[in-house]
Each structure stands twice: as structure tokens, then as C-alpha cells.
Design an enzyme around this catalytic site. Sequence first.
Site, PDB file in Angstrom:
ATOM      1  N   HIS A  43     -10.266   0.566  -5.287  1.00  0.00           N
ATOM      2  CA  HIS A  43      -8.500   1.102  -4.906  1.00  0.00           C
ATOM      3  C   HIS A  43      -7.675   0.366  -5.621  1.00  0.00           C
ATOM      4  CE1 HIS A  43      -5.620   0.388  -1.927  1.00  0.00           C
ATOM      5  NE2 HIS A  43      -5.673   1.510  -1.860  1.00  0.00           N
TER       6      HIS A  43
ATOM      7  N   GLU B 210      -6.893   1.695  -9.035  1.00  0.00           N
ATOM      8  CA  GLU B 210      -6.066   2.934  -8.769  1.00  0.00           C
ATOM      9  C   GLU B 210      -4.612   2.722  -8.715  1.00  0.00           C
ATOM     10  OE1 GLU B 210      -4.153   5.296  -5.181  1.00  0.00           O
ATOM     11  OE2 GLU B 210      -6.464   5.084  -4.801  1.00  0.00           O
ATOM     12  N   HIS B 211      -4.432   1.423  -8.322  1.00  0.00           N
ATOM     13  CA  HIS B 211      -3.031   1.166  -7.901  1.00  0.00           C
ATOM     14  C   HIS B 211      -2.667   0.708  -9.396  1.00  0.00           C
ATOM     15  CE1 HIS B 211      -1.647   0.372  -3.760  1.00  0.00           C
ATOM     16  NE2 HIS B 211      -2.800   1.064  -3.512  1.00  0.00           N
TER      17      HIS B 211
ATOM     18  N   GLU C 295      -0.803  -3.089   2.983  1.00  0.00           N
ATOM     19  CA  GLU C 295      -1.514  -1.952   3.212  1.00  0.00           C
ATOM     20  C   GLU C 295      -2.825  -1.888   4.221  1.00  0.00           C
ATOM     21  OE1 GLU C 295      -3.691   2.071   0.811  1.00  0.00           O
ATOM     22  OE2 GLU C 295      -2.359   0.539  -0.043  1.00  0.00           O
TER      23      GLU C 295
END
Length: 452
Positions: free
Chosen positions: A76, A79-80, A156
Amino acid sequence: MAARNAIFALLPALMAAPAFADDGNNNNIGNITRFTLDNGMQVLVREDHRAPVVVSQVWYNVGSSYEARGVTGIAHMLEHMMFKGTEQFPEGEFSAIVSREGGRLNAFTSRDFTAYFEIMAADRLPIAFELESDRMMNLQLTDDALATEREVILEERRLRSDDRPEGRFGERFAAVANPGTGYAHPIIGWEDDIRSISLDDLQSWYEHWYSPSNATLIVAGAVQADAVYALAEEYFGDIPAREVPAVRDPNVFDAAGERRLIYRDAQAQIPQLRLSYDVPSFATVEDRADVYALLMLSAILDGGEGARLAEQLVRGSEVAAAAGAGYNPMARLQADFSLYGVPADGQVEAVEEALRAQIDALKAELVTEEELERARNQLLADHLFELDSVFYQAMQLGMLETTGAGWQTLQDYQAGIAAVSAQDIQSVAERYLLPERLAVGIMLPPEQGEDT
């Protein structure tokens, strides 16, 4: 500006590219065409000419279940970082170009894949290919970008999990329900791992997994398959393939035995109950008829107001304020057949007994023809309605391909659901919905005991 001019010079190729030859790696079923580039990259094209739009998605066969403790959340996090720019398209330029062309873009990470997409006018597909191919091989990772995104991800995580009782419960239950697999930790990662992932870790992850031989390009919309092939060769064909690490997760685990989690949360207002059976996915099942029978079983229990859980637990006995069931067979490891319940009067035990009784009833007696027809009609109607979306068509192909189900499964769905009988539903209930395959999770307010 030179790069953008090069992109626009190739826009007519969408309509004028020559047809590709079928070399044995290419085939077409219905309006879906597959071909393979020399570097191993898979390309799937679903033609849909109802509107002049195109969805372009790049799926990498890597997600959170590929991670080890110490780097959970790295899929993840990368991905950022994929939006942080390259030498040709510095940070912010990727999004700015898509926006100026009237398009939209985003990305998502799951347990089994990481995917990036653009939605644009059909004649702008070369722009998406130019941008995606560039960051597939030229991503620039910096300490400053990592420091920024680390804080974004930690926030998040706080919003999703740390500050929500349901989030905290869900993470703990996943660890109990999926012992020994990469599904046991959260996609976003554990907080201590998020804080400790280094730039070298990210660079290694990128180099190991972001290879064209580990990627599938999905294109759906108002395009011609042979034109997409030519563009894919132009933009992705010269990217060298790299060796991808071996994946050591077994596909099927022996039944772990019934597991039970009692979790008391200081902020929980009402108790919640989850049941999760370890069952086959498309990728692990021996006979795919079992998958379609499990889907039908799920719809029998929770397929609208006429389904059994709503009819018998919520409106009938009123033991539950809410109850449901679900099954998603698109997983590269085993899948979960899940049930949940919220007690109407705080009596968790009564809801658990009622849910277990529903499973026992499916084993003891055949479902009625009326139930069978209702569930079948609902599943098929939902499927056809979702396929009306070009984006959903691409999503389905990407998920099927990256979880090991195979893209051809999309063509088999309607026949598979239509073939399910009442005996099939009883059979999968008897074989898979067993105590030794079950995990039970209960979240309670701090002052409440399990048996109250």
C-alpha cells in the site's frame, strides 16, 4: 512539452493500428481478447463501443498477502509512492495531465494485487499508456516523499482502524480467522511496520514486483483490440522483464480447528458477532461448481429482504437487529464464507445460536425451488447490472486474473449460477461449513459479559 507532443502524435493509432497475428499466446472469447507481450506482460481488451470512453488499468500480482512481518503495509505504501513522479513526469505532472485531458485516475491495494487506473476519452488511451509505462520502470523514490506519505498513511490508519471500534475488532478477527497466511494482517499494515519501512525496502519491493512479467494491462471501452495491441507494444514492449520472487504461501491450509475471539472495546456501544468459515476460492477449489453453489448459498441467506436471515432472524424471531452473510471467491488463497449479527437486545449468544441453526438447517433440508429461483435471479441480475459499467468490466477481469481464477471465468459465471441445484447447496454446506473451519469473533462493550 516534447513528451506530451509525442503522446498526441500517436493518438490516431487507436483507429489505424494493424491487426496482430495469433501466435498461440493470443486468443479471443466473446468480446474479450488476450495477448502476451514478449516481456511476459499480459494484456486483456474488452471492447464496449456504447460510449467513447476507455478504462485503462495496470494490475500487479502483488498485494498485502505477499508481505512478511516487518514490512506489512509496504504494498500500500508503494502505491502511494507511485504518484511521486519520474524524471520525465515530476511529482504532480501525472495527475495534472490526466486532469487536463478530462480524465480521472486512482489506485488501490488489496490482499492479492495492486492496481492503477485511468478513465479517459477513448482517443486519449496513449496518454495513459505513456504515463503508466514510464512509472513502471522509472519511478523516483526519495526520503522526502517517503516522510510525507508515511504520515498520510498513519493518519489513514488512524481513521480506518485505530479510532474505530469496528476497525480494531476487524483487524483482530482477521488474525484469528486467517492463521498462518498473509491474510492475517491488515492491508494498510501494522503501525510499527509503517513507521519502520525504509526507502531501501520500498526500492526493493518496486524492483522485485513491478515487472511487466508480473503485470496485467486491462483495457475496456470504445477501442479495437488490435489497436490496443500495437499501443501496448509501443509503450510497454521494450520494458525488460525482471525475475519475480517465488511465492511460498500454500494455496490450501488444513482446517485449523474452531477458533474464538472475545474482544472488549472501551468505545464499543453495542456487541457485534462475526462467523467466518474457511472455504475454497476460485483459485483453490477442485470443482468450480462448488464456488457457484457457495455463492447461491450466500444469496439464500442474505439476498434481500426475502432472504432467510432478514426473514427469520430480524423480522421473525427479532433476535437480531441486523444480520447478513457474504462470500467472495476471488482470492488467491482460501476464501471466507462469513456471517454477522448485531443482537437486538444485547444477547450475543442467542444470535450466535440462531446463525449456527441457519447453517444446520441448510445441511438438514433442501432449499425450496422458490428460494433457489429468487437467489439465482438476484445474482444474475446483479451481475448483468454491474457489467453495464465499463469500469466494472475491467475490474472483474483484473481481479479474476490476479487472483488466479483466470479471466475466462467472467464468461462462465451465468452458466455456473444457472446450473446450481438445491442438492448442490446442501452438499457444500455439509462439506465446508464445519466447526473445524470456523472462526467466531465477538466484540463487547467493556462492561458486558459474553453470556449477557
